[in-house]
Each structure stands twice: as structure tokens, then as C-alpha cells.
Design an enzyme around this catalytic site. Sequence first.
Site, mmCIF file in Angstrom:
data_model
loop_
_atom_site.group_PDB
_atom_site.id
_atom_site.type_symbol
_atom_site.label_atom_id
_atom_site.label_comp_id
_atom_site.label_asym_id
_atom_site.label_seq_id
_atom_site.Cartn_x
_atom_site.Cartn_y
_atom_site.Cartn_z
ATOM 1 N N ALA A 114 12.479 -10.720 38.002
ATOM 2 C CA ALA A 114 12.157 -12.005 38.650
ATOM 3 C C ALA A 114 13.038 -12.276 39.871
ATOM 4 O O ALA A 114 12.607 -12.971 40.811
ATOM 5 C CB ALA A 114 12.284 -13.140 37.645
ATOM 6 N N ARG A 134 8.362 -7.752 24.955
ATOM 7 C CA ARG A 134 8.029 -8.756 25.970
ATOM 8 C C ARG A 134 6.640 -8.492 26.558
ATOM 9 O O ARG A 134 6.414 -7.421 27.144
ATOM 10 C CB ARG A 134 9.068 -8.664 27.088
ATOM 11 C CG ARG A 134 8.781 -9.560 28.259
ATOM 12 C CD ARG A 134 9.625 -9.182 29.466
ATOM 13 N NE ARG A 134 9.352 -10.080 30.558
ATOM 14 C CZ ARG A 134 9.649 -9.848 31.825
ATOM 15 N NH1 ARG A 134 10.251 -8.719 32.154
ATOM 16 N NH2 ARG A 134 9.345 -10.721 32.749
ATOM 17 N N HIS A 159 8.565 -1.634 40.218
ATOM 18 C CA HIS A 159 8.041 -2.632 39.287
ATOM 19 C C HIS A 159 7.085 -1.937 38.338
ATOM 20 O O HIS A 159 6.346 -1.030 38.734
ATOM 21 C CB HIS A 159 7.321 -3.764 40.029
ATOM 22 C CG HIS A 159 8.239 -4.509 40.929
ATOM 23 N ND1 HIS A 159 9.159 -5.409 40.466
ATOM 24 C CD2 HIS A 159 8.423 -4.433 42.272
ATOM 25 C CE1 HIS A 159 9.869 -5.867 41.479
ATOM 26 N NE2 HIS A 159 9.450 -5.286 42.589
ATOM 27 N N TYR A 216 3.651 -5.170 30.095
ATOM 28 C CA TYR A 216 4.779 -4.245 30.249
ATOM 29 C C TYR A 216 4.798 -3.080 29.251
ATOM 30 O O TYR A 216 5.691 -2.240 29.315
ATOM 31 C CB TYR A 216 6.103 -5.028 30.162
ATOM 32 C CG TYR A 216 6.230 -6.104 31.226
ATOM 33 C CD1 TYR A 216 6.310 -5.768 32.574
ATOM 34 C CD2 TYR A 216 6.242 -7.461 30.897
ATOM 35 C CE1 TYR A 216 6.414 -6.739 33.557
ATOM 36 C CE2 TYR A 216 6.350 -8.443 31.868
ATOM 37 C CZ TYR A 216 6.425 -8.080 33.202
ATOM 38 O OH TYR A 216 6.524 -9.041 34.172
ATOM 39 N N ARG A 271 -0.902 -10.042 40.615
ATOM 40 C CA ARG A 271 -0.480 -11.142 39.739
ATOM 41 C C ARG A 271 -0.311 -12.437 40.553
ATOM 42 O O ARG A 271 -0.858 -12.549 41.638
ATOM 43 C CB ARG A 271 0.796 -10.722 38.996
ATOM 44 C CG ARG A 271 0.577 -9.453 38.155
ATOM 45 C CD ARG A 271 1.824 -9.021 37.426
ATOM 46 N NE ARG A 271 2.230 -10.022 36.445
ATOM 47 C CZ ARG A 271 3.414 -10.010 35.819
ATOM 48 N NH1 ARG A 271 4.287 -9.043 36.071
ATOM 49 N NH2 ARG A 271 3.709 -10.954 34.947
ATOM 50 N N ASN A 303 14.838 -2.260 39.589
ATOM 51 C CA ASN A 303 13.830 -3.253 39.229
ATOM 52 C C ASN A 303 14.578 -4.570 39.040
ATOM 53 O O ASN A 303 15.180 -4.811 37.986
ATOM 54 C CB ASN A 303 13.085 -2.868 37.949
ATOM 55 C CG ASN A 303 11.933 -3.820 37.653
ATOM 56 O OD1 ASN A 303 11.835 -4.893 38.265
ATOM 57 N ND2 ASN A 303 11.063 -3.443 36.736
ATOM 58 N N GLU A 324 12.838 0.378 45.255
ATOM 59 C CA GLU A 324 12.409 -0.769 44.437
ATOM 60 C C GLU A 324 11.272 -0.334 43.519
ATOM 61 O O GLU A 324 10.326 0.316 43.971
ATOM 62 C CB GLU A 324 11.931 -1.883 45.377
ATOM 63 C CG GLU A 324 11.348 -3.087 44.665
ATOM 64 C CD GLU A 324 10.826 -4.143 45.640
ATOM 65 O OE1 GLU A 324 10.947 -3.943 46.881
ATOM 66 O OE2 GLU A 324 10.286 -5.153 45.167
ATOM 67 N N PRO A 384 16.706 -9.186 34.971
ATOM 68 C CA PRO A 384 16.523 -10.064 33.815
ATOM 69 C C PRO A 384 15.261 -9.817 33.009
ATOM 70 O O PRO A 384 14.200 -9.533 33.569
ATOM 71 C CB PRO A 384 16.496 -11.469 34.432
ATOM 72 C CG PRO A 384 16.191 -11.269 35.866
ATOM 73 C CD PRO A 384 16.776 -9.930 36.238
ATOM 74 N N ASN A 385 15.435 -9.944 31.715
ATOM 75 C CA ASN A 385 14.360 -9.857 30.713
ATOM 76 C C ASN A 385 13.843 -8.442 30.473
ATOM 77 O O ASN A 385 13.062 -8.220 29.551
ATOM 78 C CB ASN A 385 13.184 -10.793 31.059
ATOM 79 C CG ASN A 385 13.620 -12.237 31.103
ATOM 80 O OD1 ASN A 385 14.219 -12.716 30.141
ATOM 81 N ND2 ASN A 385 13.378 -12.924 32.206
HETATM 82 C C1 DQA Z 1 8.540 -6.965 37.200
HETATM 83 C C2 DQA Z 1 7.624 -7.955 37.914
HETATM 84 C C3 DQA Z 1 8.317 -9.283 38.124
HETATM 85 O O1 DQA Z 1 7.443 -10.193 38.787
HETATM 86 C C4 DQA Z 1 8.705 -9.889 36.788
HETATM 87 O O2 DQA Z 1 9.416 -11.085 36.990
HETATM 88 C C5 DQA Z 1 9.466 -8.943 35.931
HETATM 89 C C6 DQA Z 1 9.071 -7.541 35.892
HETATM 90 C C7 DQA Z 1 7.813 -5.640 36.868
HETATM 91 O O3 DQA Z 1 8.516 -4.680 36.610
HETATM 92 O O4 DQA Z 1 6.584 -5.590 36.849
HETATM 93 O O5 DQA Z 1 10.344 -9.344 35.184
HETATM 94 O O6 DQA Z 1 9.629 -6.658 38.050
#
Ligand code: DQA
Length: 138
Positions: A74, A17, A97, A22, A104, A71, A95, A9-10
Site C-alpha cells: 500500500a 489475506r 506487485h 493474492y 483495481r 513490493n 518494483e 505492509p500486510n
Molecule cells: C500489492 C498491491 C497494492 O495495491 C496493495 O496495497 C498490496 C499488494 C500487490 O502486490 O498486488 O498490499 O502491492
Amino acid sequence: MKLLVLNGPNLNLLGTREPGIYGSQTFEDYFENLTKKFSKTALTYRQSNHEGDLVTIIQQADGVYDGIVLNAAAYTHTSVAIGDAIKAVSVPVVEVHISNTFAREAFRHNSFISPNAKGVILGFGLKSYDLAIQSFLE
Ligand code: DQA
């Protein structure tokens, strides 16, 4: 080698964003660079904002791809279902990120993905995806 790059998501909003965290590149642009760099690897990109869709995509990837670069955004920190899906399939998952989640908020320090992942790469910006792909090739 067939790899699935799967974003949660997002992450469809990358580029606009929270650019301080990011970056300002869209994932589509970055993915185009990846396909050029790894031209001998069949890369597929999928993104969903829905937990159940991500579970289904992981299930359907089994036997089709040699690996998943995931990825879960959240959902990383909340989704027992995605963690279980990874456990249920034999396709290996790395995985990733973009940000260093450990630098964070505390709620980002837990991952339901990590215990079931082949490895974890985080904190290198979009380059985290590049490194994850390389981990499958070497
Ligand atoms: C994320 C880190 C997550 O905590 C966050 O909710 C994201 C992006 C990252 O790629 O840094 O949406 O996965």
C-alpha cells in the site's frame, strides 16, 4: 549476485489475506522455492509493516546488494519517503506487485516507486517476484 527481496505492509499475511487476489501460498513457502530455483543468487528476504523501516532498509541496502526486488504494497501509492529513498541510493530497484494494480481501484494506479524504479513487473501473482529476479540476471 546479491539481491534483496523487500516486502511492505500486510504481505506478511500472504496465504490467508484476500486469497482471491493474492493466492493461498505464504511468502515464506514461495521464497523457499525461489532460493532453490535461483541457487546461484544470494537472495535475502525482509518484510516490514512500517514505512520508516522500509526507508532504512533501502538506505542500508546501498553498496551491499546488487539490486532490490521491492513490493512496497500500500505504501506504493502513498509514500513520498520510499520514492525519495530509492532516488537517494544507487542500488537498482525493480518494483513488483502480485496483482494487476491497474485493473483495481483508481487509488492503486499511482505509484511513488515507478518513476524511480529500473522497471516494474505486476499482475503475474507471486511469479512477479521470479520475473523480477530474472530481470537482474539477464
Ligand atoms: C500489492 C498491491 C497494492 O495495491 C496493495 O496495497 C498490496 C499488494 C500487490 O502486490 O498486488 O498490499 O502491492
